[in-house]
Design an enzyme around this catalytic site. Structure first.
Site, mmCIF file in Angstrom:
data_model
loop_
_atom_site.group_PDB
_atom_site.id
_atom_site.type_symbol
_atom_site.label_atom_id
_atom_site.label_comp_id
_atom_site.label_asym_id
_atom_site.label_seq_id
_atom_site.Cartn_x
_atom_site.Cartn_y
_atom_site.Cartn_z
ATOM 1 N N HIS A 39 -8.114 2.993 -3.815
ATOM 2 C CA HIS A 39 -9.019 3.121 -2.666
ATOM 3 C C HIS A 39 -10.051 4.199 -3.009
ATOM 4 C CE1 HIS A 39 -6.018 1.495 0.584
ATOM 5 N NE2 HIS A 39 -5.694 1.038 -0.615
ATOM 6 N N ALA A 75 -19.874 1.533 3.986
ATOM 7 C CA ALA A 75 -19.131 0.995 2.833
ATOM 8 C C ALA A 75 -20.012 0.034 2.040
ATOM 9 C CB ALA A 75 -17.869 0.297 3.321
ATOM 10 N N TYR A 126 -11.623 -5.532 10.487
ATOM 11 C CA TYR A 126 -10.984 -5.077 11.716
ATOM 12 C C TYR A 126 -10.865 -6.213 12.733
ATOM 13 C CZ TYR A 126 -12.173 -0.806 9.343
ATOM 14 O OH TYR A 126 -12.276 0.174 8.374
ATOM 15 N N ARG A 156 -15.952 3.449 3.626
ATOM 16 C CA ARG A 156 -16.764 4.594 4.038
ATOM 17 C C ARG A 156 -15.867 5.808 4.246
ATOM 18 N NH1 ARG A 156 -18.774 5.156 10.020
ATOM 19 N NH2 ARG A 156 -16.561 5.694 10.114
ATOM 20 N N GLY A 157 -14.715 5.605 4.899
ATOM 21 C CA GLY A 157 -13.841 6.722 5.278
ATOM 22 C C GLY A 157 -14.142 7.157 6.693
ATOM 23 N N ASP A 158 -13.184 7.830 7.307
ATOM 24 C CA ASP A 158 -13.394 8.328 8.675
ATOM 25 C C ASP A 158 -14.263 9.573 8.643
ATOM 26 O OD1 ASP A 158 -12.061 6.413 10.213
ATOM 27 O OD2 ASP A 158 -10.115 7.274 9.666
ATOM 28 N N GLU A 175 0.849 -1.199 0.000
ATOM 29 C CA GLU A 175 0.000 0.000 0.000
ATOM 30 C C GLU A 175 0.880 1.243 0.000
ATOM 31 O OE1 GLU A 175 -3.615 0.088 2.406
ATOM 32 O OE2 GLU A 175 -2.911 1.993 3.244
HETATM 33 P P1 FAD Z 1 -17.903 0.597 7.209
HETATM 34 O O1 FAD Z 1 -17.784 -0.761 6.675
HETATM 35 O O2 FAD Z 1 -19.060 1.424 6.742
HETATM 36 O O3 FAD Z 1 -17.890 0.489 8.801
HETATM 37 C C1 FAD Z 1 -17.859 1.653 9.631
HETATM 38 C C2 FAD Z 1 -18.598 1.361 10.932
HETATM 39 O O4 FAD Z 1 -19.998 1.198 10.642
HETATM 40 C C3 FAD Z 1 -18.168 0.063 11.618
HETATM 41 O O5 FAD Z 1 -18.259 0.262 13.005
HETATM 42 C C4 FAD Z 1 -19.166 -0.955 11.129
HETATM 43 O O6 FAD Z 1 -19.318 -2.033 12.055
HETATM 44 C C5 FAD Z 1 -20.435 -0.113 11.008
HETATM 45 N N1 FAD Z 1 -21.309 -0.578 9.926
HETATM 46 C C6 FAD Z 1 -20.932 -0.998 8.696
HETATM 47 N N2 FAD Z 1 -22.004 -1.356 7.971
HETATM 48 C C7 FAD Z 1 -23.085 -1.131 8.755
HETATM 49 C C8 FAD Z 1 -24.481 -1.292 8.565
HETATM 50 N N3 FAD Z 1 -24.986 -1.731 7.398
HETATM 51 N N4 FAD Z 1 -25.326 -0.949 9.595
HETATM 52 C C9 FAD Z 1 -24.828 -0.490 10.777
HETATM 53 N N5 FAD Z 1 -23.505 -0.325 11.002
HETATM 54 C C10 FAD Z 1 -22.643 -0.624 10.000
HETATM 55 N N6 FAD Z 1 -9.623 5.578 4.989
HETATM 56 C C11 FAD Z 1 -9.483 6.542 4.056
HETATM 57 O O7 FAD Z 1 -10.010 7.642 4.244
HETATM 58 N N7 FAD Z 1 -8.772 6.340 2.900
HETATM 59 C C12 FAD Z 1 -8.187 5.156 2.618
HETATM 60 O O8 FAD Z 1 -7.562 4.998 1.570
HETATM 61 C C13 FAD Z 1 -8.322 4.088 3.571
HETATM 62 N N8 FAD Z 1 -7.802 2.862 3.333
HETATM 63 C C14 FAD Z 1 -8.015 1.835 4.237
HETATM 64 C C15 FAD Z 1 -7.517 0.557 3.943
HETATM 65 C C16 FAD Z 1 -7.720 -0.498 4.831
HETATM 66 C C17 FAD Z 1 -7.195 -1.877 4.467
HETATM 67 C C18 FAD Z 1 -8.397 -0.274 6.067
HETATM 68 C C19 FAD Z 1 -8.581 -1.392 7.060
HETATM 69 C C20 FAD Z 1 -8.891 0.992 6.369
HETATM 70 C C21 FAD Z 1 -8.716 2.064 5.459
HETATM 71 N N9 FAD Z 1 -9.226 3.344 5.710
HETATM 72 C C22 FAD Z 1 -9.055 4.347 4.778
HETATM 73 C C23 FAD Z 1 -9.879 3.649 6.994
HETATM 74 C C24 FAD Z 1 -11.424 3.520 6.933
HETATM 75 O O9 FAD Z 1 -11.945 4.497 6.071
HETATM 76 C C25 FAD Z 1 -11.958 3.740 8.355
HETATM 77 O O10 FAD Z 1 -11.591 2.674 9.179
HETATM 78 C C26 FAD Z 1 -13.448 4.035 8.477
HETATM 79 O O11 FAD Z 1 -13.702 4.490 9.811
HETATM 80 C C27 FAD Z 1 -14.367 2.852 8.235
HETATM 81 O O12 FAD Z 1 -14.387 2.501 6.912
HETATM 82 P P2 FAD Z 1 -15.140 1.140 6.439
HETATM 83 O O13 FAD Z 1 -15.071 1.129 4.982
HETATM 84 O O14 FAD Z 1 -14.602 -0.029 7.185
HETATM 85 O O15 FAD Z 1 -16.622 1.491 6.932
#
Ligand code: FAD
Length: 287
Positions: A77, A123, A143, A107-109, A16
């Site tokens: 990404h 996401a 996670y 989803r992103g932070d 990455e």
């Molecule tokens: P989600 O899957 O949407 O999860 C976020 C939270 O919502 C979790 O607590 C989950 O349990 C909950 N959730 C998910 N789906 C549902 C649902 N249907 N109903 C209720 N709750 C739900 N960030 C960046 O900004 N740019 C990057 O390039 C980037 N790359 C990454 C690469 C990797 C390998 C990883 C592990 C993380 C990366 N991140 C990046 C960080 C990521 O954006 C954050 O961790 C963010 O807070 C969550 O993203 P997610 O896609 O996992 O979200």
């Protein structure tokens, strides 16, 4: 090529990288890619700034160059929290034009200073939208210690299953420093019926500040063995770097022995560290 297909025949090794922080300095990343290329990664993924920063165009340009100029499979990404459906359609069109077939859909932070667009809440919403509108291979984040916003590990696994059911073809974990978290997570995922390949995301830690930031951001546990390295070498950068590399190698050797699908190395744009790790593990990946 769709990167999910790789797992049928091998243990996957990917790297990455992130776009350079300052605008206008995109060329510097290509020195990193030049060096990483010699390690023959299965793919290189390029991160994306969820806050709508200038680095977003850079993600696309770097991913396109990795694929078309270097001949290495690339993963772009894409974080949806600040995107509309029209944005995603337009970005997907650009990806298609450049032959980018793989998207790490996130989803992103949440940034309290930016009002999120409300087209995608999770996401999983982005994943199903991309799947409905194009023929992409989708990677999603997972996670081992649970996502910081989840109220429980069980809830987090249910949400991960939703993400996979929405169309995620493979998963990459957040960094972790205790492999036992990964093994427990892998078991929970199997019980929940999640049967796509899971790559372990490994971050070689080379300075204490970096790790303090990561712990705050990701909420990962720091094992005693890891903490003693941090404390002993925090004022000796070379020793800290070497200890961080050794720790990552130790983690990877154990993961490979336990039948991991693949390793995703968070290179921090540092090819020297990637090279040291590659040299130590590549024969194990092939064995
Ligand atoms: P989600 O899957 O949407 O999860 C976020 C939270 O919502 C979790 O607590 C989950 O349990 C909950 N959730 C998910 N789906 C549902 C649902 N249907 N109903 C209720 N709750 C739900 N960030 C960046 O900004 N740019 C990057 O390039 C980037 N790359 C990454 C690469 C990797 C390998 C990883 C592990 C993380 C990366 N991140 C990046 C960080 C990521 O954006 C954050 O961790 C963010 O807070 C969550 O993203 P997610 O896609 O996992 O979200």
């Amino acid at each position: 090529m769709k990167t999910a297909e790789l797992f049928a025949t091998k243990k996957v090794l990917s790297f990455e990288i992130f776009p350079p922080k300052r605008t206008g300095s995109i060329e510097t990343i290509f020195r990193t890619v030049d060096a990483l290329k010699d390690l023959k990664p299965d793919f290189i993924s390029v991160t994306y700034g969820a806050g709508g920063s200038n680095s977003n165009r850079a993600t696309f340009e770097i991913a396109a160059a990795v694929k078309n100029d270097y001949g290495i499979e690339s993963v772009a990404h894409l974080a949806c929290i600040n995107l509309t459906k029209e944005d995603v359609l337009s970005i997907s069109k650009d990806f298609k034009q450049e032959g980018i077939e793989n998207i790490l859909a996130l989803r992103g932070d949440i940034n309290p200073e930016i009002e999120p667009k409300n087209d995608f809440k999770h996401a999983s919403d982005l994943i199903s939208f991309i799947k409905e509108n194009g023929n992409f291979n989708i990677i999603a984040a997972c996670y081992p210690e649970g996502h910081t916003e989840s109220s429980s590990i069980v809830e987090d696994i249910h949400n991960l299953k939703t993400k996979v059911d929405a169309g995620a073809d493979q998963l990459i974990t957040q960094l972790f420093f205790d492999n036992d978290y990964f093994y427990s997570f892998r078991e929970r995922a199997a019980i929940a019926g999640i049967n796509v390949p899971i790559q372990a995301g490994i971050m070689p830690v080379t300075n204490k500040k970096q790790i303090e930031k990561m712990v705050t951001l990701c909420g990962v546990d720091l094992p005693r063995k890891f903490l003693s390295i941090m404390n002993r070498y925090e004022h000796n950068p070379i020793a800290m770097r070497d200890a961080g590399i050794a720790y990552a190698i130790d983690q990877i050797v154990d993961l490979i022995a336990q039948g991991i699908d693949g390793i995703h190395l968070y290179t921090m744009n540092n090819p020297y560290i990637a090279l040291r790790i590659y040299e130590a593990i590549h024969t194990l990946l092939e064995a």
